[in-house]
Design a protein around this motif. Structure first.
Motif, short mmCIF file in Angstrom:
data_model
loop_
_atom_site.label_atom_id
_atom_site.label_comp_id
_atom_site.label_asym_id
_atom_site.label_seq_id
_atom_site.Cartn_x
_atom_site.Cartn_y
_atom_site.Cartn_z
N LYS A 227 8.50 -90.15 60.58
CA LYS A 227 9.46 -89.20 61.43
C LYS A 227 8.62 -88.08 61.80
O LYS A 227 8.83 -87.73 62.78
N ARG A 228 7.95 -87.49 60.80
CA ARG A 228 7.55 -86.17 61.24
C ARG A 228 6.39 -85.77 60.21
O ARG A 228 6.33 -86.12 59.19
N VAL A 229 5.29 -85.08 60.63
CA VAL A 229 4.28 -84.47 59.77
C VAL A 229 4.22 -82.99 60.04
O VAL A 229 4.36 -82.45 61.26
N VAL A 230 4.85 -82.42 58.76
CA VAL A 230 5.00 -81.08 58.83
C VAL A 230 3.75 -80.24 58.20
O VAL A 230 3.69 -80.61 56.77
N ALA A 231 2.97 -79.67 59.04
CA ALA A 231 1.70 -79.05 58.36
C ALA A 231 1.85 -77.54 58.17
O ALA A 231 1.78 -77.15 59.03
N HIS A 232 1.64 -77.21 57.01
CA HIS A 232 1.34 -75.84 56.61
C HIS A 232 0.31 -75.05 56.60
O HIS A 232 -0.77 -75.78 56.34
N GLY A 233 0.29 -73.90 56.57
CA GLY A 233 -1.16 -73.17 56.29
C GLY A 233 -1.44 -73.02 54.86
O GLY A 233 -0.86 -73.70 53.98
N TRP A 234 -2.40 -72.05 54.60
CA TRP A 234 -2.87 -72.10 53.33
C TRP A 234 -2.47 -70.84 52.62
O TRP A 234 -2.31 -69.70 53.40
N TRP A 235 -2.51 -70.76 51.36
CA TRP A 235 -2.27 -69.56 50.64
C TRP A 235 -3.56 -68.88 50.58
O TRP A 235 -4.46 -69.73 50.25
N LEU A 236 -3.91 -67.78 50.80
CA LEU A 236 -5.11 -67.26 50.58
C LEU A 236 -5.13 -66.07 49.88
O LEU A 236 -4.08 -65.70 49.16
N VAL A 237 -6.19 -65.98 49.15
CA VAL A 237 -6.57 -65.01 48.02
C VAL A 237 -7.59 -64.07 48.65
O VAL A 237 -8.62 -64.43 48.97
N SER A 238 -6.98 -62.63 49.00
CA SER A 238 -8.14 -61.80 49.60
C SER A 238 -8.70 -62.35 50.95
O SER A 238 -9.76 -62.35 51.02
N GLY A 239 -7.98 -63.03 51.50
CA GLY A 239 -8.56 -63.43 52.63
C GLY A 239 -9.12 -64.98 52.65
O GLY A 239 -9.36 -65.57 53.77
N GLU A 240 -9.29 -65.43 51.56
CA GLU A 240 -9.96 -66.72 51.23
C GLU A 240 -9.19 -67.83 50.82
O GLU A 240 -8.24 -67.54 50.02
N LYS A 241 -9.27 -68.99 51.32
CA LYS A 241 -8.40 -70.07 51.13
C LYS A 241 -8.38 -70.37 49.28
O LYS A 241 -9.51 -70.19 48.66
N MET A 242 -7.31 -70.27 48.89
CA MET A 242 -7.22 -70.50 47.39
C MET A 242 -7.43 -72.01 46.92
O MET A 242 -6.79 -72.92 47.59
N LYS B 13 -9.96 -74.54 44.10
CA LYS B 13 -10.52 -74.72 42.93
C LYS B 13 -12.01 -74.18 43.28
O LYS B 13 -12.75 -73.71 42.34
N SER B 14 -12.68 -74.77 44.50
CA SER B 14 -14.02 -74.57 44.73
C SER B 14 -14.17 -73.05 44.75
O SER B 14 -15.52 -72.53 44.28
N ALA B 15 -13.26 -72.29 45.25
CA ALA B 15 -13.41 -70.80 45.40
C ALA B 15 -13.20 -70.25 44.30
O ALA B 15 -13.73 -68.92 44.01
N GLY B 16 -12.65 -70.88 43.21
CA GLY B 16 -12.55 -70.12 41.74
C GLY B 16 -11.31 -69.09 41.93
O GLY B 16 -11.47 -68.15 41.23
N GLU C 253 -6.10 -79.02 38.58
CA GLU C 253 -4.84 -78.84 37.82
C GLU C 253 -3.99 -78.48 39.05
O GLU C 253 -4.56 -77.63 39.85
N PRO C 254 -2.57 -78.45 38.87
CA PRO C 254 -1.81 -77.96 39.96
C PRO C 254 -1.73 -76.55 40.00
O PRO C 254 -2.14 -75.63 39.04
N HIS C 255 -1.86 -75.91 41.15
CA HIS C 255 -1.85 -74.55 41.29
C HIS C 255 -0.80 -74.04 42.42
O HIS C 255 -0.11 -74.83 42.97
N MET C 256 -1.05 -72.89 43.03
CA MET C 256 0.06 -72.43 43.95
C MET C 256 0.07 -73.13 45.15
O MET C 256 0.97 -73.21 46.04
N GLY C 257 -1.16 -73.81 45.59
CA GLY C 257 -1.24 -74.42 46.88
C GLY C 257 -0.37 -75.86 46.62
O GLY C 257 0.52 -76.05 47.55
N SER C 258 -0.63 -76.65 45.80
CA SER C 258 0.09 -77.93 45.41
C SER C 258 1.70 -77.62 45.15
O SER C 258 2.36 -78.09 45.54
#
Ligand code: ME8
Length: 636
Positions: A278-293, A295-298, A16-21
């Protein structure tokens, strides 16, 4: 004025949608809102990626058909985007016919021009990201992104001649250095392509949940080949009409899907004879305590909870809280680097930018007017005005330049620079000592510049910006000097009450009135939410009132005979007699808690409790239901 096309990835319906999407989508939304504001013909696309092995498995696990499953999750995405004030012009789903047709046309065209050919695929596959990996890319034998098990795949497959486009891709990166931003990601993709591409498998024989290959029905199209085409299927691409008004567009993505967008997708477009993005804008990740947010990391945060947390802690209404969350994400999110999501970070941004700088400025100016007894400010363009006009035009230029390259973080900082400048302007001008024309000139300049700053912030905070404009009594515009004058609403309290750590509910520092939407009493803390499971323990049902009579010797109590369908007939005693007469109740459908412990009232056993709102007048107002659901229907 031109056209502007901005897209988000189409999200897998496996989560389901989360802070990443939500981050990517809010980012794209702010860009779309900016371009609409400056008069560009804008098209903003988001959607869902619904085919593939992973989705098929999940549907099976849930005991649903894949179509039913994807239908359900797609609705959840639509709902969260509406909650987050997302203004997308279209929502594409890869299971839609308009999309599937384009996928079939594209693969057919490539087959005919020799770019798609039959071979055998052998290698590692991660079903979570639906991506093929070389052995050397695996991390301890697992997917480098998901850290989960990969599968060895060996099957007949059609391949896309990715290798054929290797040189063209390298030329593209050299000739168009802003094709991928930030530049670190351009370097990353250049190295990947320079290291040597391999033709890529674009069909599967073992995944029935996909678009059938038109020239070989035993294959379905590989989910990434299918998904990338959404960016043109939504624009109505057909083989015969390569004219698409909005193409090429800007793709916002997370860094995890850079290869697909910056190397595979342009090669596919080259093969189709279409311009590259025209362009691909690639952003970084939201982490939670240093780990990528993820679903698999829960460790997922969802925007509903965070908005509610902001709402309850500060005492804002829901729409304002959503705008605060949007602003926070855009200013403090992972636009370049991975960023830890924390409540402290939210409050830091909130207090410094919104409460202290932007919100307080308006409060200061209006408070000053109130005390001075000034309610009307005519247009006035003296020396002070001219000086501020110069500053605004310098800041606005930077703002537009930042937006032009999708650098939303800098653009919003530019807007905040204007706010800071106006706070200083207030301090320096010492308005208490001004009167007459000088005072009018100061106030017009302040309010008009505040309007410009608000307009600059409006792509991030559309609801707040409209409210601020309403308080000022003007319309949003980036043009300084356009407003004819001001008669602001002086009754308003602060737009953004300060967050105080020691007293998190200090948000009740009462906004006098009018600035905010009416709100229910906040006080709920994020940590004291109940889980859905706890809520689900309360069995709420629709009951049909079959009989009603007053309980002797009581003004308040009424004895009701209820029909709860499959739960049978019940008697309950309710304290609603001051508001309702028994004859008003018979035939009504009400809502009752059916699993409340029975208890005796005035000697009558009450087997449940009805729901009613207690209004300020102290009277109960019965909860009703729309239409005529069957007695006993569950309420949740
Ligand atoms: O990759 N931080 O879908 P997806 C920031 N269907 N952004 C994040 C994030 C995080 N922790 N986690 C996810 C797919 N995202 C494919 C795309 S497009 C033709 C097909 C965001 O649901 C970010 O935008 O796995 C990332 O690129 C996207 O979600 C991945 O979404």
């Amino acid at each position: 004025m031109g056209t502007y096309y901005v897209t988000t990835p189409i999200y897998y319906v496996n989560a389901e949608p989360h802070m990443g999407s939500t981050y990517t989508t809010v980012y794209a939304d702010a860009l779309a809102r900016y371009h609409r504001m400056i008069g560009d013909k804008t098209f903003f696309l988001t959607g869902t990626d619904e085919h593939g092995q992973n989705i098929m498995r999940l549907a099976q696990e849930k005991g649903l058909s894949p179509q039913d499953f994807v239908d359900q999750v797609a609705e959840k995405f639509k709902a969260v985007w509406s909650f987050m004030h997302i203004s997308n012009d279209d929502f594409i789903r890869t299971t839609e016919e308009r999309h599937e047709k384009v996928v079939q046309r594209a693969i057919e065209k490539m087959y005919q021009n020799g770019d798609v050919y039959l071979g055998t695929y052998e290698g590692w596959y991660c079903p979570r990201c639906e991506t093929f990996y070389n052995e050397s890319e695996l991390v301890e034998g697992n997917c480098p992104i998901h850290k989960t098990k990969v599968e060895f795949v060996s099957e007949q497959s059609y391949f896309f001649k990715w290798t054929k486009y290797q040189d063209q891709l390298l030329d593209l990166y050299n000739s168009q250095p802003d094709f991928v931003v930030p530049s670190t990601r351009l370097n990353e993709i250049r190295s990947f392509v320079q290291a040597g591409l391999k033709d890529i498998s674009v069909t599967r024989t073992s995944v029935p949940w996909g678009v059938p290959v038109p020239f070989d029905q035993s294959h379905t199209v590989y989910v990434w080949y299918d998904a990338l085409l959404n960016y043109i299927s939504a624009l109505g691409y057909t083989e015969d009409t390569n004219q698409m008004e909005y193409w090429p567009g800007v793709h916002l993505i997370g860094k995890d899907i850079l290869r697909h967008h910056a190397a595979l997708w342009p090669a596919m477009l080259m093969s189709l004879g279409l311009p590259v993005p025209k362009r691909v804008v690639a952003h970084g990740w939201w982490l939670v305590s240093g780990e990528k947010m993820s679903k698999s990391a829960g460790n997922i945060f969802n925007p509903y909870d965070l908005a509610k947390y902001i709402q309850d802690t500060i005492g804002l209404d829901r729409e304002a809280a959503v705008d605060v969350l949007r602003y926070f994400m855009l200013v403090a999110g992972p636009q370049r680097d991975d960023t830890d999501l924390s409540m402290d970070a939210i409050w830091l941004t909130y207090n410094s930018n919104l409460a202290n700088d932007y919100g307080n400025l308006l409060h200061r100016v209006l408070g000053f007017m109130k005390k001075k007894g000034v309610s009307e400010v005519p247009k006035s363009t003296g020396l002070r005005y001219v000086r501020v006009a110069e500053t605004i035009s310098a800041i606005a230029e930077k703002y537009h330049q930042s937006m032009d390259v999708e650098d939303i973080q800098s653009a919003l900082k530019n807007a905040m620079d204007l706010v800071k400048f106006l706070n200083d302007f207030f301090d320096k001008e010492k308005p208490w000592s001004l009167s007459g024309d000088e005072l009018a000139e100061f106030l017009y300049t302040q309010l008009e510049a505040y309007k410009v700053a608000t307009t600059m912030l409006s792509p991030a905070m559309p609801v707040i910006a409209d409210r601020a404009a309403r308080i000022l009594g003007t319309s949003l515009s980036l043009t300084f000097g356009e407003s004819a004058g001001f008669t602001p609403d002086l009754t308003c309290g602060p737009l953004f009450p300060r967050y105080k750590e020691e007293k998190p509910n200090a948000g009740t520092q009462q906004p006098d009135q009018a600035c905010q939407q009416p709100q229910e009493q906040k006080t709920q803390q994020f940590s004291s939410y109940i889980s859905y499971d706890t809520f689900a323990q309360i069995d709420l049902r629709v009951a049909l009132v079959e009989s009603a009579e007053r309980v002797p010797n009581s003004d308040k109590l009424i004895k009701l005979g209820l029909d709860l369908g499959p739960l049978g007939k019940r008697t309950i005693v309710a304290g609603i007699g001051l508001k309702y007469a028994p004859e008003q109740l018979v035939g009504r459908r009400i809502v009752v808690v059916s699993n409340l412990e029975p208890r005796k009232l005035k000697g009558i056993l009450s087997e449940g409790m009805l729901l009613a709102a207690t209004s300020e007048d102290g009277l109960p107002y019965l909860l009703g239901v729309d239409g005529e659901p069957t007695p006993g229907s569950k309420v949740k």
